[in-house]
Each structure stands twice: as structure tokens, then as C-alpha cells.
Design a protein around this motif. Structure first.
Motif, PDB file in Angstrom:
ATOM      1  N   GLN A 267     -13.307 -46.580  42.953  1.00 22.27           N
ATOM      2  CA  GLN A 267     -14.104 -45.790  43.779  1.00 22.27           C
ATOM      3  C   GLN A 267     -15.203 -45.241  42.701  1.00 22.27           C
ATOM      4  OE1 GLN A 267     -13.949 -41.948  46.675  1.00 22.27           O
ATOM      5  NE2 GLN A 267     -11.885 -42.718  46.091  1.00 22.27           N
ATOM      6  N   TYR A 311     -14.380 -41.279  52.528  1.00 26.05           N
ATOM      7  CA  TYR A 311     -14.991 -41.884  51.343  1.00 26.05           C
ATOM      8  C   TYR A 311     -16.585 -41.698  51.208  1.00 26.05           C
ATOM      9  CZ  TYR A 311     -10.678 -44.242  50.621  1.00 26.05           C
ATOM     10  OH  TYR A 311      -9.294 -44.515  50.332  1.00 26.05           O
ATOM     11  N   HIS A 478     -18.956 -42.949  49.034  1.00 27.49           N
ATOM     12  CA  HIS A 478     -18.261 -43.352  47.569  1.00 27.49           C
ATOM     13  C   HIS A 478     -17.632 -44.740  47.802  1.00 27.49           C
ATOM     14  CE1 HIS A 478     -17.090 -38.878  46.815  1.00 27.49           C
ATOM     15  NE2 HIS A 478     -18.260 -38.946  47.083  1.00 27.49           N
ATOM     16  N   VAL A 480     -16.346 -48.159  47.297  1.00 27.20           N
ATOM     17  CA  VAL A 480     -14.934 -48.895  46.876  1.00 27.20           C
ATOM     18  C   VAL A 480     -15.273 -50.261  46.679  1.00 27.20           C
ATOM     19  CG1 VAL A 480     -12.570 -48.992  47.633  1.00 27.20           C
ATOM     20  CG2 VAL A 480     -13.885 -46.891  48.132  1.00 27.20           C
TER      21      VAL A 480
END
Length: 507
Positions: A267, A311, A478, A480
């Protein structure tokens, strides 16, 4: 064949995977297999000046190098330049170049290539997006001091010049290279070399550069790059071991990989921004009160939790993340349905406002963001019809052609992020924001030496764009990535176009 199975098969075929003897097989199967998510289609190009989407970065950053690189904190790192310094008056930056580097064609790399590459990017005839983010440069001030030294002299001091010239377009090409040739045939200094590339074809294959200037790299003999814009297809491919690296795992399918012992999830911090962008010169979005109301309906944390499954982090309707010192606010704007409803009535829509919002799964989560936004806006009187278009044609046929669309932008330093789509000479003016006073403020910021004063100017520019512009930026992703067991050496960066495959290897 069920609908879901058929969709998966079609998505994988579109990614360059074909059914053979009951198992998934693919050309270039001996290579490290990279699966992307964006698609430039027929506009795919090997010319770094001509990047249409993140899709072009998959191969561009594998075959070229920039003068310098940056990390996630925008610290400048050596690449083709080994050291750099500024003159006492701040007007001239001098870069010492790496010796012994060769282009893939066999030509020696020298300062003439750097001078040519930057002058070429600033040439209006080329039409590169680099112009908008490097307006502080004077083409006549870019000079070869000697064979391995180049200098940039600017009309005003640019204390962050090494960072600002390290954008997605500034990979170095040979002196005299022509756009019409580079579109199809690269000539870089990077770790990989073009072996198989045709615009709009499903598979790209890049082979190891045996003469790469960095000893022992790259670690992989070749890369096989494909694209799948269906999240289930990407998950199925990495679970089955048919791909080694998924560059952006859709948040909706992260739970399917989270506990898989054969997949490692990595991440980033704040990476892509997710946006809704409207033309401020077109009804009803030409009314400032309508735009303000549209920004007030967003519950940013709820959107992050719903769309990104947590996220991400909130944004404040400009490209600068809130934790950055250059952000004009220290916390995200709060949802205010009553205030939005009042503004909408004052704008002449007491009975509500209806319009179409165009989206596609151009990047993971865009469609869900549009749908969640429409639901959030409904209590304030907005009736938004979300139109989902094909992902493979969205950037060509919808984006920049419809008055309100979803979009996404890679993380950039403030001086670049505030410019790339919002200055008058921007190549991608997705909000039709065209303000001479904004451009002047941004240029002043980029040419202000004092850090505190420069930060304040960036804050002013961000506030102007957020409060008056046509940009709704509710969140930063974020990002991934998924790495198959047996693979190592890949680190995702917040600047998601800045892809480094040099250390990637798989067993």
C-alpha cells in the motif's frame, strides 16, 4: 457460459490472455507478467512527451530515464544526473551528467540530449502536457555547458526546479529524435527495451537492456504488460498465477486477496486523487453557487469508507493533500446538506437540479464514487443520472468532451499538481478553469525563493481553485498493488506513473 463467467473471459482476453487446452496461456509467458488498469487504446505511444493515461507509463518508465528521480516525499534522487547545484542568485541550476550511458540505439548519452529533450517539450508545436507544468522555464536558458554538464537559467529564481522538471513527460530522448518515430519506436536509456509494441494491441513485451548503466539491473529478463479493467479478472489472474504484479487492486476486491497466502498486498500513502470535474463556463455549472453546493454535499470520510473501503484520505477540492504544508486547510470540509440546499435555491433551482454525470471504470473505484456522490447529493435537491460508459473508450470519447465527468490524477508536488489541468495553457483543461490571476499566482509561487512565502502562495492558489473552480476532489487513494508469491523487488510509489521495475524478479 454465465454472464459473470463470460465477462471474466472477455476481460482476460482483452488483457492478452487466451484460453488454450483448458488453461490460461499467453504470449511472453516466460516474462515477469505485469497487469495494469488504465488503457490508452489507439493513442498508446512510446514517446514520453505524448502520454495519454497511466497506461503509457507502464512501458515509458521501463524504457527511459529522467534527469533525476523523486521519492514519495519529493526528495530529489540521482538518475541520469549525478549531482546538481544552484547559482548564488538562484537563476541557474547546473546538472552534472552520468558518463558511459548509452541509448538503446547505441548512441552515447550527452548533454545535447538533455537540452534537446527539454526544448522539445516546451515547443508549442509538439503539444505536450509538459508546457503547462514548466511555464517557468525559458527554452533559450537551457544550455550544454560541456559534454556532461547542462544548465537551466530562468528569468526568476526557481528554488524547486529539480522537483518541478521531474514530471511524467521529462524522460530523456536522443538529440534530434522525432515524435513520429518515437510514437512507435522508443530510444531510451532505461532498463528495458522495446520488443513487442503496437498501439491498441493487448500485449507489450519489453526485454532486458544488456548494457544498462546500473550494474546488475534489471533483474528480470523481460516484462509482459497487459491491462484488465474488470476487477474480478485481475483477482482471478493473480490467484491463478497468470500474472505476477497487479498495479492497482480495486478496493472492492481487496478482501478476496487479503488472506491469500500466495499474494502480498503493498500500500502507498496518498496517491491518485479521485475527482468530479465540471465545466465552469457551461450551464448549470457556470453558477458559482451551484458549484459550491455540489461540493458541500460530500461526506468525504463516508465516501472513503464506502468507495475505497478505507484505503484513502480526504481531499479538499484541490490537488494538494491536507497533511501537506502547502494545503490551505488543515481538515477536510464537512458535509452541509442544508447549506447546499439553500445555495441551490439561491442559484435559481428551488425545486432541485438534474443533470447527467459521466463515468467509467477508467481507474478502480470511479464508477462507485459517481454513484455514491449521486446518493449523497440527492437530499440537497440534486437529481444526478450516472451514465457508465465503456472504460476502454472513456478517456478518448467522454473525458474532456462532456461537461461533468469523473476523473483521477496522479500525485504531484504542489507546483505541478496545481498547474497540470488548471492553467490557461493546460493540455487537459477538464474544468475549463482559465484565470490569468491564478496563473500569475502560481508562477509567483514557483519562482519564490523563500520557502514560507512560497508555501503561502501555494495555499492561496489552492484555496482559489477549491472555492471558485469546478473541481470536486473528495479523496486521495492509498493505492494497493498485488504481488504474487515468489516475486520480490517491487515498491509502489505515490506517484503512480513513476514505475520502477528494475529490481522486480519472480521465481
Amino acid at each position: 457460459m454465465t454472464y459473470r463467467t463470460g465477462l471474466l473471459a472477455c476481460a482476460l482476453i482483452g488483457a492478452g490472455l487466451v484460453m488454450s487446452g483448458g488453461a490460461w496461456a499467453a504470449a511472453g509467458d516466460e516474462c515477469v507478467k505485469v497487469l495494469g488498469y488504465e488503457w490508452s487504446g489507439e493513442k498508446q505511444s512510446m514517446d514520453p512527451a505524448d502520454m495519454h493515461s497511466g497506461d503509457d507509463a507502464y512501458h515509458t518508465f521501463a524504457v527511459y530515464n529522467r534527469l533525476v528521480d523523486v521519492d514519495d516525499n519529493f526528495k530529489v534522487l540521482p538518475e541520469l544526473a549525478t549531482e546538481w547545484s544552484s547559482s548564488a542568485d538562484g537563476l541557474t541550476w547546473t546538472f552534472k551528467l552520468r558518463e558511459g550511458v548509452k541509448f538503446h540505439s547505441g548512441k552515447d548519452f550527452t548533454s545535447a540530449d538533455v537540452v534537446y529533450s527539454f526544448k522539445r517539450l516546451l515547443d508549442p508545436a509538439l503539444g505536450s502536457g509538459a508546457q503547462a507544468v514548466m511555464a517557468f522555464l525559458d527554452p533559450n536558458g537551457i544550455k550544454a555547458v560541456d559534454k556532461y554538464t547542462v544548465s537551466f537559467t530562468t528569468p526568476k529564481p526557481v528554488s524547486e526546479l529539480p522537483v518541478l522538471i521531474t514530471n511524467k513527460f521529462t524522460n530523456i530522448v536522443p538529440d534530434g529524435a522525432k515524435h513520429e518515430d518515437l510514437i512507435l519506436h522508443e530510444d531510451g536509456t532505461g532498463p528495458f527495451m522495446q520488443e513487442q509494441f503496437t498501439p491498441n494491441a493487448p500485449v507489450r513485451i519489453l526485454k532486458k537492456n544488456p548494457n544498462y548503466w546500473q550494474a546488475g539491473l534489471p533483474k528480470a529478463d523481460c516484462l509482459r504488460i497487459t491491462v484488465a479493467q474488470e476487477p474480478v479478472a485481475a483477482v482471478s489472474a493473480i490467484k491463478a498465477g497468470q500474472v505476477d504484479l497487479v498495479l492497482n487492486v480495486d478496493p472492492s476486491v481487496i478482501p478476496a486477496l487479503k488472506d491469500d497466502p500466495n499474494v502480498t498486498l503493498l500500500q502507498t500513502g496518498a496517491s491518485n486523487s479521485m475527482t468530479i470535474s465540471m465545466w465552469i463556463d457551461t450551464k448549470p455549472f457556470d453558477n458559482p453557487k451551484v458549484r459550491e453546493a455540489m461540493k458541500m454535499v460530500v461526506d468525504r470520510q463516508a465516501m472513503i469508507d464506502t468507495v475505497l473501503l478505507g484505503y484513502g484520505e480526504p481531499g479538499a477540492d484541490n490537488p494538494v493533500p491536507i497533511p501537506n504544508p502547502a494545503s490551505y486547510v488543515k481538515e477536510a470540509p464537512k458535509q452541509d446538506i442544508a447549506g447546499a440546499k439553500k445555495l441551490l435555491a439561491e442559484a435559481g433551482y428551488p425545486d432541485g437540479l438534474s443533470f447527467d454525470l459521466y463515468t467509467a471504470e477508467g481507474v478502480p473505484g470511479m464508477v462507485r464514487m459517481a454513484q455514491v456522490y449521486a446518493e449523497m447529493a440527492k437530499p440537497a435537491g440534486f437529481n444526478i443520472n450516472v451514465i457508465v460508459t465503456p472504460a476502454e473508450s472513456f478517456w478518448d470519447d467522454v473525458w474532456l468532451k462532456k461537461s461533468i465527468v469523473t476523473s483521477a490524477w496522479s500525485m504531484r508536488p504542489p507546483g505541478e499538481g496545481l498547474a497540470v489541468a488548471y492553467t490557461q495553457n493546460a493540455k487537459w483543461p477538464e474544468t475549463h478553469w482559465s484565470r490569468p490571476d491564478y496563473d500569475a499566482l502560481l508562477l509567483q509561487a514557483n519562482t519564490t525563493v523563500d520557502p514560507a512565502a512560497r508555501t503561502k502562495l501555494y495555499q492561496q492558489a489552492g484555496e482559489m481553485l477549491a472555492k471558485e473552480g469546478g473541481l470536486i476532489l473528495p479523496m486521495f487513494v492509498h493505492q494497493v498493488v498485488g504481488l504474487r508469491k515468489g516475486c520480490e523487488g517491487y515498491t509502489p510509489l505515490a506517484q503512480n506513473f513513476n514505475l520502477n521495475f528494475e529490481n522486480l524478479s519472480c521465481k
